[in-house]
Design a protein around this motif. Sequence first.
Motif, PDB file in Angstrom:
ATOM      1  N   LYS A  15     -59.270 -52.832   7.318  1.00 23.08           N
ATOM      2  CA  LYS A  15     -58.866 -53.237   8.511  1.00 23.08           C
ATOM      3  C   LYS A  15     -57.983 -54.738   8.292  1.00 23.08           C
ATOM      4  O   LYS A  15     -58.877 -55.613   7.537  1.00 23.08           O
ATOM      5  CB  LYS A  15     -59.625 -53.260   9.639  1.00 23.08           C
ATOM      6  N   THR A  16     -56.929 -55.044   8.964  1.00 21.46           N
ATOM      7  CA  THR A  16     -56.504 -56.490   8.696  1.00 21.46           C
ATOM      8  C   THR A  16     -56.299 -56.761  10.113  1.00 21.46           C
ATOM      9  O   THR A  16     -56.170 -56.147  11.064  1.00 21.46           O
ATOM     10  CB  THR A  16     -55.260 -56.688   7.904  1.00 21.46           C
ATOM     11  N   SER A  17     -55.994 -58.050  10.508  1.00 16.69           N
ATOM     12  CA  SER A  17     -56.122 -58.788  11.877  1.00 16.69           C
ATOM     13  C   SER A  17     -55.160 -59.588  11.878  1.00 16.69           C
ATOM     14  O   SER A  17     -54.715 -60.436  12.900  1.00 16.69           O
ATOM     15  CB  SER A  17     -57.353 -59.316  12.237  1.00 16.69           C
ATOM     16  N   SER A  18     -54.000 -59.742  10.830  1.00 19.74           N
ATOM     17  CA  SER A  18     -52.837 -60.511  11.015  1.00 19.74           C
ATOM     18  C   SER A  18     -51.871 -60.023   9.808  1.00 19.74           C
ATOM     19  O   SER A  18     -52.195 -59.259   9.032  1.00 19.74           O
ATOM     20  CB  SER A  18     -53.238 -62.054  10.738  1.00 19.74           C
ATOM     21  N   VAL A  19     -50.753 -60.411   9.960  1.00 18.00           N
ATOM     22  CA  VAL A  19     -49.709 -60.097   8.863  1.00 18.00           C
ATOM     23  C   VAL A  19     -49.909 -60.805   7.748  1.00 18.00           C
ATOM     24  O   VAL A  19     -49.960 -60.054   6.701  1.00 18.00           O
ATOM     25  CB  VAL A  19     -48.148 -60.164   9.420  1.00 18.00           C
ATOM     26  N   GLU A  21     -52.903 -61.332   6.568  1.00 18.34           N
ATOM     27  CA  GLU A  21     -54.049 -60.540   5.608  1.00 18.34           C
ATOM     28  C   GLU A  21     -53.508 -59.113   5.271  1.00 18.34           C
ATOM     29  O   GLU A  21     -53.801 -58.838   3.952  1.00 18.34           O
ATOM     30  CB  GLU A  21     -55.167 -60.080   6.984  1.00 18.34           C
ATOM     31  N   THR A  22     -52.599 -58.591   5.705  1.00 18.32           N
ATOM     32  CA  THR A  22     -51.831 -57.526   5.120  1.00 18.32           C
ATOM     33  C   THR A  22     -51.160 -57.879   3.870  1.00 18.32           C
ATOM     34  O   THR A  22     -51.238 -56.924   3.069  1.00 18.32           O
ATOM     35  CB  THR A  22     -51.100 -56.843   6.479  1.00 18.32           C
ATOM     36  N   ARG A  23     -50.545 -58.919   3.907  1.00 19.02           N
ATOM     37  CA  ARG A  23     -49.902 -59.486   2.806  1.00 19.02           C
ATOM     38  C   ARG A  23     -50.942 -59.730   1.691  1.00 19.02           C
ATOM     39  O   ARG A  23     -50.645 -59.326   0.657  1.00 19.02           O
ATOM     40  CB  ARG A  23     -49.050 -60.518   2.985  1.00 19.02           C
ATOM     41  N   GLY A  43     -46.422 -44.769   8.694  1.00 17.81           N
ATOM     42  CA  GLY A  43     -46.807 -45.528   9.778  1.00 17.81           C
ATOM     43  C   GLY A  43     -45.578 -45.720  10.606  1.00 17.81           C
ATOM     44  O   GLY A  43     -44.496 -45.597  10.284  1.00 17.81           O
ATOM     45  N   ASP A  44     -45.819 -45.975  11.953  1.00 17.81           N
ATOM     46  CA  ASP A  44     -44.555 -46.221  12.969  1.00 17.81           C
ATOM     47  C   ASP A  44     -43.859 -47.462  12.717  1.00 17.81           C
ATOM     48  O   ASP A  44     -44.373 -48.530  11.850  1.00 17.81           O
ATOM     49  CB  ASP A  44     -45.197 -46.181  14.378  1.00 17.81           C
ATOM     50  N   LEU A  45     -42.748 -47.549  13.193  1.00 19.59           N
ATOM     51  CA  LEU A  45     -41.875 -48.655  13.270  1.00 19.59           C
ATOM     52  C   LEU A  45     -42.971 -49.960  13.680  1.00 19.59           C
ATOM     53  O   LEU A  45     -43.527 -49.823  14.681  1.00 19.59           O
ATOM     54  CB  LEU A  45     -40.830 -48.791  14.284  1.00 19.59           C
ATOM     55  N   GLY A  48     -46.059 -52.249   9.528  1.00 22.20           N
ATOM     56  CA  GLY A  48     -46.398 -53.342   8.646  1.00 22.20           C
ATOM     57  C   GLY A  48     -46.104 -52.933   7.241  1.00 22.20           C
ATOM     58  O   GLY A  48     -46.529 -53.490   6.237  1.00 22.20           O
ATOM     59  N   LYS A  49     -45.349 -51.828   7.204  1.00 17.49           N
ATOM     60  CA  LYS A  49     -44.791 -51.272   5.891  1.00 17.49           C
ATOM     61  C   LYS A  49     -44.117 -52.157   5.170  1.00 17.49           C
ATOM     62  O   LYS A  49     -44.244 -52.449   3.737  1.00 17.49           O
ATOM     63  CB  LYS A  49     -44.180 -49.916   6.124  1.00 17.49           C
ATOM     64  N   THR A  50     -43.164 -52.943   5.740  1.00 14.81           N
ATOM     65  CA  THR A  50     -42.230 -53.918   4.992  1.00 14.81           C
ATOM     66  C   THR A  50     -43.054 -55.193   4.646  1.00 14.81           C
ATOM     67  O   THR A  50     -43.133 -55.730   3.692  1.00 14.81           O
ATOM     68  CB  THR A  50     -41.089 -54.243   5.964  1.00 14.81           C
ATOM     69  N   ALA A  51     -44.011 -55.457   5.657  1.00  9.15           N
ATOM     70  CA  ALA A  51     -44.986 -56.709   5.212  1.00  9.15           C
ATOM     71  C   ALA A  51     -45.639 -56.614   4.205  1.00  9.15           C
ATOM     72  O   ALA A  51     -46.034 -57.359   3.241  1.00  9.15           O
ATOM     73  CB  ALA A  51     -45.830 -57.037   6.848  1.00  9.15           C
ATOM     74  N   PHE A  52     -46.244 -55.175   4.039  1.00 10.68           N
ATOM     75  CA  PHE A  52     -47.162 -54.886   2.815  1.00 10.68           C
ATOM     76  C   PHE A  52     -46.597 -55.143   1.556  1.00 10.68           C
ATOM     77  O   PHE A  52     -46.853 -55.648   0.458  1.00 10.68           O
ATOM     78  CB  PHE A  52     -47.677 -53.634   3.056  1.00 10.68           C
TER      79      PHE A  52
HETATM   80  P1  ADP Z   1     -42.616 -51.570   9.331  1.00 13.14           P
HETATM   81  O1  ADP Z   1     -41.874 -51.877   7.955  1.00 13.14           O
HETATM   82  O2  ADP Z   1     -43.688 -50.744   9.132  1.00 13.14           O
HETATM   83  O3  ADP Z   1     -41.648 -51.225  10.418  1.00 13.14           O
HETATM   84  P2  ADP Z   1     -42.959 -54.580   9.535  1.00 13.14           P
HETATM   85  O4  ADP Z   1     -43.500 -54.866   8.492  1.00 13.14           O
HETATM   86  O5  ADP Z   1     -41.389 -54.750   9.496  1.00 13.14           O
HETATM   87  O6  ADP Z   1     -43.117 -53.025   9.894  1.00 13.14           O
HETATM   88  O7  ADP Z   1     -43.182 -55.292  10.936  1.00 13.14           O
HETATM   89  C1  ADP Z   1     -44.763 -55.484  11.299  1.00 13.14           C
HETATM   90  C2  ADP Z   1     -44.760 -56.541  12.336  1.00 13.14           C
HETATM   91  O8  ADP Z   1     -45.745 -56.329  12.910  1.00 13.14           O
HETATM   92  C3  ADP Z   1     -44.338 -57.884  11.902  1.00 13.14           C
HETATM   93  O9  ADP Z   1     -43.676 -58.414  13.048  1.00 13.14           O
HETATM   94  C4  ADP Z   1     -45.539 -58.561  11.664  1.00 13.14           C
HETATM   95  O10 ADP Z   1     -45.507 -59.726  11.987  1.00 13.14           O
HETATM   96  C5  ADP Z   1     -46.546 -57.773  12.855  1.00 13.14           C
HETATM   97  N1  ADP Z   1     -47.985 -57.720  12.539  1.00 13.14           N
HETATM   98  C6  ADP Z   1     -48.923 -58.017  13.269  1.00 13.14           C
HETATM   99  N2  ADP Z   1     -50.193 -58.079  12.800  1.00 13.14           N
HETATM  100  C7  ADP Z   1     -50.087 -57.413  11.638  1.00 13.14           C
HETATM  101  C8  ADP Z   1     -50.750 -57.017  10.747  1.00 13.14           C
HETATM  102  N3  ADP Z   1     -52.099 -57.007  10.800  1.00 13.14           N
HETATM  103  N4  ADP Z   1     -50.327 -56.438   9.356  1.00 13.14           N
HETATM  104  C9  ADP Z   1     -48.896 -56.132   9.392  1.00 13.14           C
HETATM  105  N5  ADP Z   1     -47.910 -56.516  10.225  1.00 13.14           N
HETATM  106  C10 ADP Z   1     -48.438 -57.141  11.349  1.00 13.14           C
END
Ligand code: ADP
Length: 173
Positions: A15-19, A21-23, A43-45, A48-52
Amino acid sequence: MVEEEANFTSAISAKTSSVEETRHLASLLKKVFQAGDVVVLSGDLGAGKTAFTQGLGVALGIEHPITSPTFTLANKYDGELTLNHLDVYRLEHFQEVEELGLSELIDSNSLTVIEWGDVISSVLTEGYLEISLSLGTSLDDRIIEFFLIGQQWLDREAELIALVSSFSMEIRG
Ligand code: ADP
Ligand code: MG
């Protein structure tokens, strides 16, 4: 049957609690990846797939900012490993995958990350790591589950568990 499946896949959840943390989680995983690997992000739109992928890119020393390959099927970035980033969300992309064939798109010299890859995972013939992202209870919570498919991933299970252990992980199956 169930038993057979259990021998072939394993699930780990975090589990992550912020973007950020996911990065960070993604950056830690750099260690477990090697050229030729396929990572399916589901995962849905907004999950966080792109953030990862961005977190992984930074860890790989990729200087070019990673964005969703919306108007192209795949983007390639040079780093410690070459990152082949696909997004098969758009219908045209499905068609391109069908026309080109997945083997043309997966590059054995690169790490291939496929957003929305669950929709094409049935045609993946080799093993792969599926990372499923979903919303948690709080706004910025994300549940991140890892499904290890194939022997080459099961062999890395312990390493993967160790890498994500700080993200309140539990093990199933
Ligand atoms: P996807 O590619 O799955 O459509 P994105 O990575 O483009 O999703 O967007 C994820 C959005 O959710 C971003 O705006 C990011 O800031 C937000 N967000 C909030 N909390 C998290 C989290 N724990 N992990 C990833 N993204 C998060
Ligand atoms: Mg995306």
